[in-house]
Design an enzyme around this catalytic site. Structure first.
Site, short mmCIF file in Angstrom:
data_model
loop_
_atom_site.label_atom_id
_atom_site.label_comp_id
_atom_site.label_asym_id
_atom_site.label_seq_id
_atom_site.Cartn_x
_atom_site.Cartn_y
_atom_site.Cartn_z
N GLY A 150 -17.77 53.94 -74.17
CA GLY A 150 -18.39 52.66 -74.49
C GLY A 150 -19.76 52.60 -73.84
O GLY A 150 -19.88 52.71 -72.63
N SER A 151 -20.82 52.44 -74.61
CA SER A 151 -22.15 52.62 -74.04
C SER A 151 -23.23 52.20 -75.02
O SER A 151 -22.99 51.41 -75.93
CB SER A 151 -22.32 54.09 -73.66
OG SER A 151 -21.75 54.92 -74.66
N ARG A 152 -24.42 52.77 -74.86
CA ARG A 152 -25.56 52.34 -75.67
C ARG A 152 -26.59 53.46 -75.79
O ARG A 152 -26.73 54.29 -74.91
CB ARG A 152 -26.19 51.12 -74.99
CG ARG A 152 -27.46 50.61 -75.61
CD ARG A 152 -27.81 49.30 -74.96
NE ARG A 152 -29.22 49.17 -74.67
CZ ARG A 152 -29.73 48.23 -73.90
NH1 ARG A 152 -28.95 47.35 -73.32
NH2 ARG A 152 -31.02 48.17 -73.69
#
Length: 228
Positions: free
Chosen positions: A187-189
């Protein structure tokens, strides 16, 4: 067979050890309780889908810039690229794509070019959808020099749950648009700093598909998308 392919996707090798661990724990849970075991099955399937690596069809027209990640555009704003890349301290349009734990997390090159810099910087683990994540969170930054000499920066940012940024490339690598260059767990960007004068063709809240969705074009004459 076609329907089977809808549900069963190739898995990136990075995920094999994690799925094996989830499966092993699930087997132990079944010895304790069938109810817990089936919960483990669900989590194992989720882990497999997290590391899925489906084929993508990348647009082949010159100058196209594609999304480096699956997810949703969370921010479009002017910002200076990470200082560790050594680029000019000039604000560029930054397009941020937030990946939830349900998105495919394989990252793809936004545009063809040479990797001129790869710079890792440790940091914190704020929610990746927040603006301050770009400055404060753990990140790995890449500078891509295009054939015309212009630079584009793409940054992998760890999130609240993510604890491991993986990058497959090194400086000097020649990349094609949409080619795999890394992934982030869990989960990140991804931030893309567009070259000066290039206008984004996406808007906040729009769903992105890595390697396929066009976020900008080097020679686009489209009207500007409002930044909010």
């Amino acid at each position: 067979m076609q329907m089977l392919g809808t549900f069963i996707k190739p898995m990136h090798p990075e995920g094999i050890k994690f799925v094996a661990v989830f499966a092993g724990v699930t087997a132990l849970l079944f010895l304790i309780s069938p109810f817990l075991g089936w919960i483990g099955v669900g989590l194992t399937v989720w882990c497999y889908y997290f590391f899925r690596d489906p084929k993508r069809v990348t647009p082949d027209r010159p100058g196209v810039i594609v999304s480096p990640a699956d997810g949703v555009v969370s921010l479009i704003e002017a910002a200076v690229p990470p200082e560790e890349l050594g680029m000019a301290a000039t604000p560029l349009t930054r397009v941020s794509v937030f990946m939830s734990v349900f998105n495919c997390h394989v990252n793809r090159t936004p545009i063809a070019g040479e990797i001129t810099a790869v710079a890792y910087r440790p940091g914190k683990f704020f929610n990746a959808s927040l603006d301050k994540a770009s400055a404060d969170n753990e990140r790995n930054s890449l500078c891509i020099r295009m054939e015309d000499g212009q630079d584009l920066a793409v940054v992998q940012i760890a999130g609240l749950v993510a604890r491991r940024i993986v990058c497959f490339v090194k400086p000097g690598a020649l990349m094609q648009t949409g080619e795999r260059f890394g992934l982030i767990r869990f989960g990140s960007r991804l931030d893309v700093y567009l070259p000066e004068g290039v206008t984004p063709l996406v808007s906040i809240g729009q769903t992105m598909v890595a390697g396929e969705t066009v976020i900008a074009e080097m020679h686009s004459s489209s009207d500007e998308v409002s930044v909010s």
